[in-house]
Design an enzyme around this catalytic site. Sequence first.
Site, PDB file in Angstrom:
ATOM      1  N   LYS A 235      48.089  61.713  58.593  1.00 57.09           N
ATOM      2  CA  LYS A 235      48.502  62.377  59.751  1.00 57.09           C
ATOM      3  C   LYS A 235      49.983  62.206  59.598  1.00 57.09           C
ATOM      4  O   LYS A 235      50.474  60.998  59.767  1.00 57.09           O
ATOM      5  CB  LYS A 235      47.936  61.657  61.079  1.00 57.09           C
ATOM      6  CG  LYS A 235      48.239  62.155  62.430  1.00 57.09           C
ATOM      7  CD  LYS A 235      47.706  61.646  63.529  1.00 57.09           C
ATOM      8  CE  LYS A 235      48.495  61.629  64.824  1.00 57.09           C
ATOM      9  NZ  LYS A 235      47.761  61.114  65.998  1.00 57.09           N
ATOM     10  N   LYS A 247      52.472  60.685  77.544  1.00 56.94           N
ATOM     11  CA  LYS A 247      52.072  59.424  77.710  1.00 56.94           C
ATOM     12  C   LYS A 247      52.875  58.760  78.630  1.00 56.94           C
ATOM     13  O   LYS A 247      53.901  58.951  78.815  1.00 56.94           O
ATOM     14  CB  LYS A 247      52.137  58.657  76.088  1.00 56.94           C
ATOM     15  CG  LYS A 247      51.322  59.326  75.180  1.00 56.94           C
ATOM     16  CD  LYS A 247      51.402  58.363  73.765  1.00 56.94           C
ATOM     17  CE  LYS A 247      50.549  59.106  72.928  1.00 56.94           C
ATOM     18  NZ  LYS A 247      49.098  58.748  72.852  1.00 56.94           N
ATOM     19  N   ASP A 317      47.623  65.732  74.064  1.00 58.85           N
ATOM     20  CA  ASP A 317      47.925  64.228  73.595  1.00 58.85           C
ATOM     21  C   ASP A 317      46.838  64.313  72.158  1.00 58.85           C
ATOM     22  O   ASP A 317      46.798  63.102  71.464  1.00 58.85           O
ATOM     23  CB  ASP A 317      47.766  63.145  74.293  1.00 58.85           C
ATOM     24  CG  ASP A 317      48.397  61.892  73.892  1.00 58.85           C
ATOM     25  OD1 ASP A 317      49.058  61.882  72.989  1.00 58.85           O
ATOM     26  OD2 ASP A 317      48.182  60.899  74.687  1.00 58.85           O
ATOM     27  N   GLU A 319      46.586  65.554  69.410  1.00 55.68           N
ATOM     28  CA  GLU A 319      47.254  66.530  68.644  1.00 55.68           C
ATOM     29  C   GLU A 319      47.094  66.255  67.183  1.00 55.68           C
ATOM     30  O   GLU A 319      47.025  67.268  66.451  1.00 55.68           O
ATOM     31  CB  GLU A 319      48.757  66.614  68.915  1.00 55.68           C
ATOM     32  CG  GLU A 319      49.405  65.362  68.201  1.00 55.68           C
ATOM     33  CD  GLU A 319      49.254  63.925  68.443  1.00 55.68           C
ATOM     34  OE1 GLU A 319      48.548  63.742  69.735  1.00 55.68           O
ATOM     35  OE2 GLU A 319      49.289  62.971  67.584  1.00 55.68           O
ATOM     36  N   ARG A 321      44.357  65.701  65.428  1.00 55.12           N
ATOM     37  CA  ARG A 321      43.406  66.088  65.085  1.00 55.12           C
ATOM     38  C   ARG A 321      43.557  67.718  64.753  1.00 55.12           C
ATOM     39  O   ARG A 321      42.985  68.607  63.902  1.00 55.12           O
ATOM     40  CB  ARG A 321      41.942  66.151  65.924  1.00 55.12           C
ATOM     41  CG  ARG A 321      42.040  66.679  67.347  1.00 55.12           C
ATOM     42  CD  ARG A 321      40.883  65.993  68.166  1.00 55.12           C
ATOM     43  NE  ARG A 321      41.405  64.760  68.622  1.00 55.12           N
ATOM     44  CZ  ARG A 321      40.601  63.834  69.519  1.00 55.12           C
ATOM     45  NH1 ARG A 321      39.471  64.426  69.785  1.00 55.12           N
ATOM     46  NH2 ARG A 321      40.976  62.643  69.718  1.00 55.12           N
TER      47      ARG A 321
END
Length: 464
Positions: A235, A247, A317, A319, A321
Amino acid sequence: MEIKIISDLQNQECDILAVNLFEGEKTTQELANKYAIEEDKFEGKFGETYLLPTYGQQKARKILVIGFGKKDEFTPDKLRQATGKVIKKAIQMEAKTVTFEYTGLDFNWAEQFTYGVGIADYTFDKYKTKKDKHVETVYVNADEGAIRFAEKITKAMKVSRDLANEPAQYATPTKLAEIAKDLKLDTKIYDKKDCEKMGMGAYLAVGRGSAEPPKFIHMKYSTPNPRKKIAIIGKGICFDSGGLDIKPAASMLTMKDDMSGAACVIGVMSAIKEIAPDVEVHGIIAACENMPGCSAYKPGDILTAKNGKTIEVDNTDAEGRLTLADALCYADELGVDEIIDLATLTGACMVALGNQAAGIVGNDDGLVKSIIETAKECGERYWELPMYEEYKESLKSNVADMQNTGSRWGGASTAGLFLKEFVENTKWAHIDIAGVAYFDKAQGEFIKGSTGAGVRAMIKYVLK
Ligand code: BES
Ligand code: MN
Ligand code: ZN
């Protein structure tokens, strides 16, 4: 720092001579036995230390006794931790040379020893005007082959840790692509246009809110007649602000580390030619930033991934995946035997396992078990999480094939089930390193910051 193999440990001049003590036994040093054990009743409980100056009576300026605890409870993991402790003490005392004289051990400890030294001596001082102190030379009498091999791994860990410790202003997708190119493997960098042509609608959506352009990185290490082919995906969210579902400040603070999976892949690939496995290894990173800029993707948007599946954005958020979805499709089309992805994917995984273990799921039991086993052997901990079909219920969307988030409960498992939708033909395992990739305070052999999670296990795994 250099590890030198010598046989005459007693006559080596050094700042510190480290000797081990099992509870109820003696050390190799008369001075230590007399003062530490007899006079001061130092017991040698695991991890405890006792420092003794030699006042010119010996070649070593000081003796450091390190407690190994009960002999029947001692493990290779404990050896690594104890060795790390000695190095940390040495750095504190500004010692430059340390001799290790370990006795009474009935296993080959050279590899764990080297990990302990390499991990504990690491600091990140690139941006400090006053540089950190390090041990310069370590003297030891141990299996040289194992030490030199493990040094290649600690070097790769340093590459990975440096990269994940870099601020996001430096470690941009473009910078990751440059670093990947510099490794001089067979490397392709795909920019936004290329990714559009490949149909990577999920990955590109995530990067849209940032001024930094996305870079899809594919490094390939080949070897004649490979035993098998493995793709390792990391990732690569160079900064995760959360996007429009932004966030809170405290959660955003460490989000430069959201490319720790990518840093692991680059660490592994930086060592791959030297390690030279008889396996073809692909390192893949869909790098971008998750930012709330004016072109940002929005909650409610419907994205189409590379394999044609559609995803409703429930939360910007979630993101990681989305970027991994397209990377997994890409890897699935390469015709490799196995795909492994490493990702700082979910806070839920941290809630489940804390920072003592990474979570692992997959579509092939043998692969998952084998990775867990390999990790254990080199001092990493992976713990299998369930992927019950029932969890999938919460990923349902009424306007698309699925949505990008499921229930808060079991969040690491639903994330795994989401990813599974993008691997059709290949054995696959997903490692959630959210809890283990980055420590917010010093812990064990590690300083605060990046840990190089996954590097040891992945290098050992490709060699298996
Ligand atoms: N990068 C985070 C996960 C994370 C959290 C890593 C803390 C390391 C430390 C990920 O992109 C994220 O934000 N996940 C959300 C998912 C949620 C919106 C379904 C989370 O875990 O809260
Ligand atoms: Mn996120
Ligand atoms: Zn993230």
